[in-house]
Enzyme design. Structure first.
Site, mmCIF file in Angstrom:
data_model
loop_
_atom_site.group_PDB
_atom_site.id
_atom_site.type_symbol
_atom_site.label_atom_id
_atom_site.label_comp_id
_atom_site.label_asym_id
_atom_site.label_seq_id
_atom_site.Cartn_x
_atom_site.Cartn_y
_atom_site.Cartn_z
ATOM 1 N N GLU A 1 0.806 -1.229 0.000
ATOM 2 C CA GLU A 1 0.000 0.000 0.000
ATOM 3 C C GLU A 1 0.835 1.274 0.000
ATOM 4 O OE1 GLU A 1 -3.525 -0.638 2.118
ATOM 5 O OE2 GLU A 1 -3.980 1.473 2.431
ATOM 6 N N LYS B 1 -1.388 -0.914 -3.867
ATOM 7 C CA LYS B 1 -2.671 -0.533 -3.249
ATOM 8 C C LYS B 1 -2.723 0.974 -3.084
ATOM 9 C CE LYS B 1 -4.946 -2.926 0.233
ATOM 10 N NZ LYS B 1 -4.906 -3.590 1.556
ATOM 11 N N THR C 1 -8.123 0.484 -2.778
ATOM 12 C CA THR C 1 -8.586 0.144 -1.435
ATOM 13 C C THR C 1 -9.414 1.267 -0.827
ATOM 14 O OG1 THR C 1 -7.807 -0.775 0.657
ATOM 15 C CG2 THR C 1 -6.454 0.945 -0.305
ATOM 16 N N PHE D 1 -14.821 -2.719 0.796
ATOM 17 C CA PHE D 1 -14.817 -3.131 2.199
ATOM 18 C C PHE D 1 -16.222 -3.531 2.632
ATOM 19 C CE2 PHE D 1 -10.808 -1.199 4.295
ATOM 20 C CZ PHE D 1 -10.041 -1.446 3.168
#
Ligand code: E4P
Length: 305
Positions: A78, A114, A138, A160
């Site tokens: 990330e 990410k 993300t 999510f």
């Protein structure tokens, strides 16, 4: 009778969501995902102190390389949350990660960068994909984010589930929300349906789970990234899992095209997504700053090489 985990694997590619290399070695998933909070937890664990460095990018890549020794597929690394609103900065960071991986002998095909699914992050991903740097978007909570990511041609999105469930539970002041009413499960189902109906190549990887029921309700999603404690639970329960999502049964609304103004308006209109994206960026940033401090104290404790 297969276990729930074995059965799930027939429908979806199961990914391990962890910075714990021993857990990756134990579960042997195809792919693995990390984030700054997971890597902070691992960095605090003396088992992984050999992977520490003063440079946080190198620490992320060291963990990625170690994880890749145990899996055949890709690891997600990330980009610093501080770059969430900086397209050029995100591109430079992603290129640096790829260059560190390539110096360590890892091909870019085995890495997913990410990025937070902000407008700026999505624009960065669009450019990176053209350079053959594959991206995993993300902190994805709204339908607007999902639409913009698909239009940008990114490799993969991580909508999510658990954090959406957390938000609605808190709003409604309830202990639990049944799976059939779970807004996190509904969000991924809607996005999956839209992508399949319109033939987007971007893959959907459900992420952030609070209970196994949320995972099982998304059986058939392209990928599902799951923390070791939930993998463990599903491996201990027997049961044939029916497929819930499939391209054939996908229901999707009419195609949308979002320019920046429309994206910002539509995302802003979703109070949950606006709160959760902002909070997610703050939390990843806070954990990255803690990690930086830890790296400084670890380096001070070890004599220079
Ligand atoms: C994975 O991509 C995400 O970073 C992760 O699933 C977030 O999970 P959490 O909501 O439990 O932190």
């Amino acid at each position: 009778m297969p276990t729930q985990l074995e059965s799930l694997r027939k429908h979806s590619l199961v990914v391990a969501d962890t910075g714990d290399i021993d857990a990756v070695a134990r579960w042997k998933p195809q792919d693995a995902t990390t984030n700054p909070s997971l890597l902070l937890t691992s960095a605090e664990d003396p088992r992984w102190h050999a992977l520490m460095d003063r440079d946080m990018d190198r620490v992320f890549v060291n963990f990625g390389c170690e994880i890749l020794k145990h899996i055949p597929g890709r690891v997600s690394t990330e980009v610093d949350a501080r770059l969430s609103f900086d397209t050029e900065g995100s591109i430079a960071k992603a290129q640096r990660f790829i260059s560190l991986y390539e110096k360590a002998g890892v091909k870019r095909e085995r890495v997913l960068i990410k990025l937070a699914a902000t407008w700026e992050g999505i624009r960065a991903a669009e450019k990176l994909e053209r350079e053959g740097i594959h991206c995993n978007m993300t902190l994805l909570f709204s339908f607007a984010q999902a639409v913009a990511c698909a239009e940008a041609g990114v490799t993969l999105i991580s909508p999510f589930v658990g954090r959406i469930y957390d938000w609605y539970r808190q709003q409604r002041k309830v202990e639990d929300i049944e799976i059939s009413e779970d807004p996190g499960v509904a969000s991924v189902t809607r996005i999956y349906g839209y992508y399949k109906k319109h033939g987007y190549k971007t893959q959907v990887m459900g992420a952030s789970f609070r209970k196994t029921g949320q995972i099982l309700a998304l059986a058939g999603c392209d990928l599902l990234t799951i923390a070791p404690d939930l993998l463990d639970k599903m491996a201990k329960v027997d049961g044939e899992i029916p497929r819930k999502l499939s391209p054939e049964k996908a229901q999707g609304e009419s195609k949308l095209k979002l320019d920046e103004k429309a994206f910002r308006w539509m995302h802003n209109d979703d109070a949950m997504a606006t709160d959760k994206l902002a909070e997610g960026i703050r939390r990843f940033d806070a954990d990255a700053r803690k990690l930086e401090k830890l790296l400084i104290s670890l380096a001070a404790a070890v004599p220079a090489k």
